[in-house]
Design a protein around this motif. Structure first.
Motif, mmCIF file in Angstrom:
data_model
loop_
_atom_site.group_PDB
_atom_site.id
_atom_site.type_symbol
_atom_site.label_atom_id
_atom_site.label_comp_id
_atom_site.label_asym_id
_atom_site.label_seq_id
_atom_site.Cartn_x
_atom_site.Cartn_y
_atom_site.Cartn_z
ATOM 1 N N PRO A 1 0.800 -0.937 -0.227
ATOM 2 C CA PRO A 1 -0.019 0.170 -0.063
ATOM 3 C C PRO A 1 0.865 1.057 -0.147
ATOM 4 N N PRO A 2 0.227 2.172 -0.116
ATOM 5 C CA PRO A 2 0.901 3.732 -0.460
ATOM 6 C C PRO A 2 1.426 4.385 1.333
ATOM 7 N N GLY A 3 2.892 4.172 1.043
ATOM 8 C CA GLY A 3 3.042 4.724 2.550
ATOM 9 C C GLY A 3 4.242 3.272 3.062
ATOM 10 N N THR A 4 3.984 2.475 2.360
ATOM 11 C CA THR A 4 4.727 1.496 3.185
ATOM 12 C C THR A 4 6.099 0.811 2.877
ATOM 13 N N LEU A 5 6.838 0.672 3.353
ATOM 14 C CA LEU A 5 8.620 1.151 2.991
ATOM 15 C C LEU A 5 8.912 -0.450 3.652
ATOM 16 N N ALA A 6 8.132 -1.114 3.589
ATOM 17 C CA ALA A 6 8.867 -3.292 3.579
ATOM 18 C C ALA A 6 7.583 -3.859 4.277
ATOM 19 N N VAL A 7 7.963 -5.015 3.395
ATOM 20 C CA VAL A 7 6.991 -5.800 3.928
ATOM 21 C C VAL A 7 8.282 -7.179 4.701
ATOM 22 N N ASN A 8 7.620 -7.878 5.562
ATOM 23 C CA ASN A 8 8.442 -8.369 6.675
ATOM 24 C C ASN A 8 7.242 -9.930 6.773
ATOM 25 N N ALA A 9 7.934 -11.467 6.576
ATOM 26 C CA ALA A 9 7.037 -12.532 6.942
ATOM 27 C C ALA A 9 6.993 -12.820 8.067
ATOM 28 N N TYR A 10 6.268 -13.116 8.383
ATOM 29 C CA TYR A 10 6.158 -14.197 9.613
ATOM 30 C C TYR A 10 5.478 -15.420 9.877
ATOM 31 N N THR A 11 5.239 -16.057 10.946
ATOM 32 C CA THR A 11 4.549 -17.547 11.591
ATOM 33 C C THR A 11 4.521 -17.677 12.670
ATOM 34 N N GLU A 12 3.410 -18.501 12.890
ATOM 35 C CA GLU A 12 2.317 -17.980 13.877
ATOM 36 C C GLU A 12 3.981 -19.291 15.005
ATOM 37 N N LEU A 13 3.900 -19.070 16.165
ATOM 38 C CA LEU A 13 4.807 -19.628 17.161
ATOM 39 C C LEU A 13 3.613 -21.111 17.586
ATOM 40 N N VAL A 14 4.018 -22.200 17.511
ATOM 41 C CA VAL A 14 3.426 -23.349 18.691
ATOM 42 C C VAL A 14 4.109 -23.628 19.666
ATOM 43 N N ASN A 15 5.452 -23.277 20.105
ATOM 44 C CA ASN A 15 6.691 -24.022 20.189
ATOM 45 C C ASN A 15 6.723 -23.000 22.192
ATOM 46 N N VAL A 16 6.258 -23.344 22.401
ATOM 47 C CA VAL A 16 6.862 -22.627 24.460
ATOM 48 C C VAL A 16 8.119 -22.490 23.914
ATOM 49 N N GLY A 17 8.802 -22.773 24.372
ATOM 50 C CA GLY A 17 10.214 -22.627 23.866
ATOM 51 C C GLY A 17 10.966 -21.722 22.973
ATOM 52 N N ALA A 18 9.687 -21.839 22.108
ATOM 53 C CA ALA A 18 10.421 -20.686 21.115
ATOM 54 C C ALA A 18 9.492 -19.359 21.523
ATOM 55 N N VAL A 19 8.930 -19.219 22.218
ATOM 56 C CA VAL A 19 7.850 -17.769 22.384
ATOM 57 C C VAL A 19 8.453 -17.500 23.553
ATOM 58 N N LEU A 20 9.609 -18.504 24.635
ATOM 59 C CA LEU A 20 10.041 -17.247 25.732
ATOM 60 C C LEU A 20 11.898 -17.481 25.141
ATOM 61 N N ASP A 21 11.914 -17.255 23.947
ATOM 62 C CA ASP A 21 13.730 -17.741 23.155
ATOM 63 C C ASP A 21 13.692 -16.825 22.982
ATOM 64 N N HIS A 22 14.618 -15.661 23.382
ATOM 65 C CA HIS A 22 15.167 -14.487 23.593
ATOM 66 C C HIS A 22 15.472 -14.120 21.848
ATOM 67 N N ASN A 23 16.255 -15.215 21.737
ATOM 68 C CA ASN A 23 17.037 -15.133 20.246
ATOM 69 C C ASN A 23 15.916 -15.098 18.889
ATOM 70 N N VAL A 24 14.139 -15.144 19.250
ATOM 71 C CA VAL A 24 13.678 -15.520 18.507
ATOM 72 C C VAL A 24 12.350 -14.083 18.542
ATOM 73 N N VAL A 25 12.321 -13.308 17.817
ATOM 74 C CA VAL A 25 11.630 -12.235 17.666
ATOM 75 C C VAL A 25 9.720 -12.051 16.954
ATOM 76 N N LYS A 26 9.069 -11.425 18.805
ATOM 77 C CA LYS A 26 8.426 -11.931 18.028
ATOM 78 C C LYS A 26 7.990 -10.466 17.737
ATOM 79 N N VAL A 27 6.131 -10.731 16.849
ATOM 80 C CA VAL A 27 5.435 -9.378 16.382
ATOM 81 C C VAL A 27 4.081 -9.728 16.564
ATOM 82 N N VAL A 28 3.957 -8.518 16.960
ATOM 83 C CA VAL A 28 2.037 -8.122 16.864
ATOM 84 C C VAL A 28 1.655 -7.448 15.588
#
Length: 478
Positions: free
Chosen positions: A325-352
């Motif tokens: 869309p106009p004004g958008t400067l980047a697109v960024n891929a994401y997936t759903e996290l189902v592993n609790v360990g990955a949710v807590l892992d600080h090496n894994v960046v979460k997005v809202v």
């Protein structure tokens, strides 16, 4: 008169004698040959024969022409004409018409005088302006060696630029695989050059590539120094990432960007395009420097520590970049996290993500906090798409307190009020952030077979052993 059905059949059978495993893939061609229409006529539908010229110069680079109609870098080629008595004649004529290289300047590759290097079936979109419905081309790709110092002179009506590209970045994956098999039998270059420096030097403003993958690699990762060259199987991590990029269908090439001479030397030995950059705060800053020196319509930033990244996910980001869309400067891929360990892992960046699909916040902490309903956690892959002007804007912006605190570069856009469109993809890839991660990836590599990772034939086989596919939500009707 044009090539006869008998001639086409003879050439095809000679080709299949060398590649019997491809017979099933040429079913459409045999259906055409069983009919009564001229198989080389563009009026023969739903499929007909075309011809291309795979031209190899003295440095073992392959000529690619940027076609205006498709916006893609392809071998010189096209439809047969009534004056083409043989299929090879059509390839030579198209080479002369599109690139200005006469037949006298090339010779057939030894062993391919009467047999094409490759036969490929690919879909062609409908063209209402020519009253052509969607159909297929069965492309006979003939291999030639350039034997004279011949300049390329473009046919400006149909083509818009050209490149000489190393075997490893040849746009067609099937041609790339067959050229790799021929490497030992081809003449050696007259002199050894830095392949990337030569490729970069040949770029001009007119020689734009549509979308290219840029793999930023640095030596000094605090948690894993020298990570890009850590071995997985018998190849370094960056090689595996580069292979996944080459398997993506929407890209016109992939290049490593580094400020380290050891990584640059390794790329040279592996035949991987590489560009030497200055030192930068982030990988995206490094990609922005590449964009200043290597013209393209879009740049896909692929992390150099994800050896199992799905080529389909890369294609999804490339497609999304076309519809931002106009004004958008980047697109960024994401997936759903189902592993609790990955949710807590600080090496894994979460997005809202907002209801409109834009990034609201990135964090290494588990966000959102589950005070009420149990939330859905989303992982940003670090698989970004940018236009060149967006990258230059990124470099102009100052790092904000959130980016400095979290160490997540996409926060630079968010903090300055610029939209980042999030793209849902299917990818179970594993990022290698530490030596322990590499040990885990090695187990996966062995479990699911080294051959599937190194042949370059399976698109998007993830670390979970499943084939990646585009979700319904990745068609991007923004």
């Amino acid at each position: 008169m044009p090539p006869s059905t008998g001639h086409v059949r003879t050439v095809t059978e000679a080709y299949l004698a060398r590649h019997p495993d491809e017979r099933a893939s040429l079913t459409m061609l045999f259906d055409v040959l069983a009919g009564t229409d001229d198989p080389t006529s563009r009026k023969t539908l739903p499929a007909h024969v075309t011809c291309s010229a795979i031209v190899i110069n003295g440095e073992r680079d392959v000529l690619h022409i940027l076609h205006k109609a498709s916006g893609k870098l392809l071998a010189p080629g096209g439809h047969n004409e009534p004056s083409d008595q043989r299929l090879r004649d059509a390839a030579l004529r198209e080479l002369h018409e599109e690139a200005g290289i006469p037949p006298s300047a090339v010779v057939p590759l030894v062993g391919h005088e009467d047999i094409p290097l490759d036969i490929d079936v690919h879909a062609i979109d409908a063209n209402p302006s020519k009253n052509e419905p969607a159909h297929h081309h069965v492309d006979f790709r003939w291999a030639f060696q350039l034997v004279t110092d011949q300049a390329v002179t473009l046919q400006e009506e149909e083509v818009d630029g050209y490149q000489w590209r190393p075997f490893a970045t040849t746009s067609s994956p099937t041609v790339r695989a067959k050229l790799a098999q021929l490497t030992s039998s081809l003449p050696q270059p007259d002199h050894q050059e830095d392949a990337v420096a030569a490729t970069t030097a040949r770029q001009t403003a007119a020689q734009r590539r549509r979308h290219i993958a840029v793999i930023p690699c640095r030596w000094g990762a605090s948690r894993f120094p020298g990570k890009p060259l850590a071995l997985l199987g018998d190849k370094p991590l960056l090689w595996h990432v580069h292979q996944r990029c080459l398997e993506a269908k929407r890209l016109d090439g992939a290049i490593v960007a580094t400020d380290d001479e050891r990584i640059e030397a390794a790329c040279r030995e592996l035949g991987i395009d590489c560009i030497r950059t200055g030192e930068h705060l982030t990988g995206t800053d490094r990609v922005a420097e590449v964009a200043e020196r290597l013209p393209a319509d879009g740049y896909i930033n692929v992390q150099g520590d994800e050896p199992f990244i799905s080529p389909t996910a890369i294609d999804d980001v490339s497609e999304a970049l076309l519809y931002t869309p106009p004004g958008t400067l980047a697109v960024n891929a994401y997936t759903e996290l189902v592993n609790v360990g990955a949710v807590l892992d600080h090496n894994v960046v979460k997005v809202v993500v907002t209801a409109g699909g834009e990034a609201m916040m990135f964090s290494r902490q588990p966000i959102p906090y589950p005070k009420g309903d149990r939330p859905k956690y989303l992982r940003q892959l670090g698989l970004y798409g940018f236009a060149g002007e967006a990258l230059q804007r990124f470099r102009q912006l100052q790092q904000g307190p959130l980016e400095r605190a979290e160490g997540v570069e996409m926060l630079r856009f968010v903090e300055h009020g610029h939209a980042v469109q999030m793209v849902p993809v299917v990818d179970d890839g594993v990022a290698v952030d530490t030596p322990e991660d590499l040990a885990r990836v090695e187990r996966l590599f062995d479990q699911y077979g080294r051959s599937a990772r190194t042949r370059g034939t399976d698109r998007g086989i993830t670390s979970s052993g499943t084939r990646a596919r585009s979700p319904e939500s990745s068609r991007y009707p923004f």
